[in-house]
Design an enzyme around this catalytic site. Structure first.
Site, mmCIF file in Angstrom:
data_model
loop_
_atom_site.group_PDB
_atom_site.id
_atom_site.type_symbol
_atom_site.label_atom_id
_atom_site.label_comp_id
_atom_site.label_asym_id
_atom_site.label_seq_id
_atom_site.Cartn_x
_atom_site.Cartn_y
_atom_site.Cartn_z
ATOM 1 C CG HIS A 177 -1.129 8.722 3.694
ATOM 2 N ND1 HIS A 177 -1.226 7.364 3.923
ATOM 3 C CD2 HIS A 177 -0.748 9.252 4.877
ATOM 4 C CE1 HIS A 177 -0.895 7.095 5.190
ATOM 5 N NE2 HIS A 177 -0.589 8.228 5.792
ATOM 6 C CE1 TYR A 184 0.153 2.342 13.758
ATOM 7 C CE2 TYR A 184 -1.747 3.513 12.909
ATOM 8 C CZ TYR A 184 -0.513 2.935 12.710
ATOM 9 O OH TYR A 184 0.061 2.933 11.463
ATOM 10 C CD GLU A 219 -4.735 7.320 10.141
ATOM 11 O OE1 GLU A 219 -4.274 8.387 10.574
ATOM 12 O OE2 GLU A 219 -4.393 6.208 10.569
ATOM 13 C CG ASN A 249 -4.959 3.034 9.031
ATOM 14 O OD1 ASN A 249 -5.027 2.063 8.285
ATOM 15 N ND2 ASN A 249 -4.455 4.193 8.660
ATOM 16 C CD GLU A 289 -1.457 3.750 8.301
ATOM 17 O OE1 GLU A 289 -1.212 4.158 9.470
ATOM 18 O OE2 GLU A 289 -1.612 4.500 7.336
ATOM 19 N NE ARG A 342 -3.322 2.397 2.885
ATOM 20 C CZ ARG A 342 -3.151 3.245 3.910
ATOM 21 N NH1 ARG A 342 -2.278 2.980 4.875
ATOM 22 N NH2 ARG A 342 -3.862 4.344 3.983
HETATM 23 C C1 FCB Z 1 -1.184 6.924 10.959
HETATM 24 C C2 FCB Z 1 -0.779 7.476 9.609
HETATM 25 C C3 FCB Z 1 0.548 6.999 9.129
HETATM 26 C C4 FCB Z 1 1.563 6.897 10.253
HETATM 27 C C5 FCB Z 1 1.000 6.122 11.412
HETATM 28 C C6 FCB Z 1 1.956 5.923 12.560
HETATM 29 O O1 FCB Z 1 -2.034 7.828 11.575
HETATM 30 O O2 FCB Z 1 -1.751 7.143 8.642
HETATM 31 O O3 FCB Z 1 0.984 7.864 8.099
HETATM 32 O O4 FCB Z 1 2.003 8.139 10.612
HETATM 33 O O5 FCB Z 1 -0.157 6.748 11.875
#
Ligand code: FCB
Length: 438
Positions: free
Chosen positions: A122, A281, A163, A279, A345, A80
């Site tokens: 992006h 985290y 995002e 995405n 992500e 990607r």
């Molecule tokens: C996300 C972004 C990516 C990167 C990660 C850690 O928010 O999409 O570009 O910075 O975090």
């Protein structure tokens, strides 16, 4: 965190990695590229840690062949990347040389049997544009048409935006990201026009016969009492999920937005997507606290406090909580059934150390192991998860944090620009070859 037990993924599960143009390409003045809001922002003193910029980044623009060879060596099925809008349309004028780069990249990927997944936006908006302006959505659709026209014969999977929450609320709410505006009305206005851009871009992709259309959302599970989580879940998640997957803003979010911005929230075409990019985290732990001023990235969140992470966080300060991913995937399957999911992500920044020519990043391996197992648990409970793209292939320009935060499976030495696959890269190669974990 579960660390043992066999986890076999479904046949055809897509393993890959992700990057983004401004974070890796460099070559910001080459072949006619124009400035983006991130060039302007990173060159503004005080905006990015230590004045770092994406001027050189990983020099991927010149080294993409080497990078694709690394991907092949890892056995990636998919990669990607994002297309830089100001390379293709600097100052609004078509620049064939800028688009040629992605043509070369796509051919190189296909020659090595890696499926390209192209993200159209992006965060590197051409510097002359602004998401507060409604016309930007139509301009995005024009740009989408140009890129798809050139690459659509070889790129099957298209992602409109990465995002949009971050673009709107970090770019225009807190101003921690480009273009650095802090104004709640601007943030909601930008969010609305980003959602319109997604819809118009999707129309163009459909009309052009695109294989698969998606959008990538950063989704944030919230933990706490419903009196506080409902608002934050609304602003972080449902504000984007509902328009994209149901075609309309949720009522509570609509009422909240109306307190800040005068928008025609019905001016939002509904264009269903084929796959939702997720995405993930971390989570947000929230509590009611009358003394809390709230959070600038969540306008109207006065009285809500963000609690510290449990356990040892990553270098970003983010709590490591794989079960959040499992719950998120199950929630999406329950609340928005029928849309296949792809993790676009997930990954972690850690303070890597190079010793004897090697990076023994056991913390990153543990992070990924835990999250892969969480994804597997969700699949076993019925989530239609099609693939997993690790953030990131390479260490890169981590936005306002500059080059200090390293997310890569592959280390980049920013002096020599040499690439060094970390232990996590070798480990990931085994996961892919085995299509799972022992
Ligand atoms: C996300 C972004 C990516 C990167 C990660 C850690 O928010 O999409 O570009 O910075 O975090």
């Amino acid at each position: 965190m579960p660390t043992s037990g066999i986890a076999d993924f479904p046949q055809g599960f897509v393993w890959g990695a992700a990057t983004a143009s401004y974070q890796i390409e460099g070559a910001v003045r080459e072949d006619g590229r124009g400035p983006s809001i991130w060039d302007v922002f990173s060159h503004t003193p005080g905006k990015v840690a230590d004045g770092h910029t994406g001027d050189v980044a990983c020099d991927h623009y010149h080294r993409y062949r080497e990078d694709v060879a690394i991907m092949e060596d890892l056995g990636l099925h998919a990669y990607r990347f994002s297309v830089s809008w100001p390379r293709v349309l600097p100052g609004g004028t078509f620049n064939a040389a800028g688009l040629d780069f992605y043509d070369r990249l796509v051919d190189e990927l296909l020659a090595r049997r890696i499926s390209p997944i192209a993200t159209l936006y992006h965060w590197d908006l051409p510097a002359e544009l602004d998401w507060r302006n409604p016309d930007t959505a139509a301009k995005f659709a024009d740009y989408t048409e140009i890129v798809h026209h050139r690459l659509g014969d070889r790129v099957a999977t298209w992602t409109t935006l990465n995002e949009p929450w971050v673009s709107a609320f970090v770019g225009y709410g807190s101003g921690r990201h480009a273009p650095g505006v802090s104004d709640p009305a601007a943030a909601f206005t930008a969010a609305h026009h980003l959602l319109r851009a997604h819809a118009l871009g999707t129309q163009v992709l459909r009309a052009g016969g695109a294989g698969e259309v998606s959008v990538t959302l950063n989704l944030l599970p919230t933990v706490g009492d419903p009196e506080v989580t409902t608002l934050i879940d609304g602003l972080a998640n449902r504000l984007f999920l509902d328009p994209v997957l149901r075609g309309t803003y949720p009522d509570d979010v609509r009422a909240h937005i109306a307190k800040f911005a005068d928008l025609d929230m019905d001016d939002l075409p509904f264009e269903p997507i084929d796959v939702l990019g997720v995405n993930y985290y971390t989570i947000a732990r929230l509590a009611a606290d009358p003394a809390s001023p709230g959070h600038e990235e969540y306008p109207g969140s006065e009285g809500i406090a963000w609690l510290p992470p449990h356990g040892v966080p990553t270098e970003m300060g983010w709590e490591v909580i794989p079960s959040g991913l499992e719950q998120l995937l199950l929630r999406l399957s329950r609340d928005y059934p029928g849309t296949p999911l792809m993790i676009t992500e997930n990954g972690a920044a850690y303070d890597d150390v190079v010793k004897d020519g090697r990076v023994a990043d056991t913390d990153r391996i543990a992070f990924l192991d835990g999250h892969f197992r969480a994804a597997h648990n969700a699949i076993q409970q019925g989530a239609d998860l099609r693939g997993y793209l690790v953030w990131s292939l390479l260490d890169n320009f981590e936005w306002a944090r500059g080059y200090h935060k390293r997310f890569g499976l592959v280390r980049v030495d920013y002096e020599s620009l040499e690439r060094l696959p970390k232990d996590s890269a070798h480990w990931y190669r085994e996961v892919i070859a085995r299509n799972g974990l022992d």
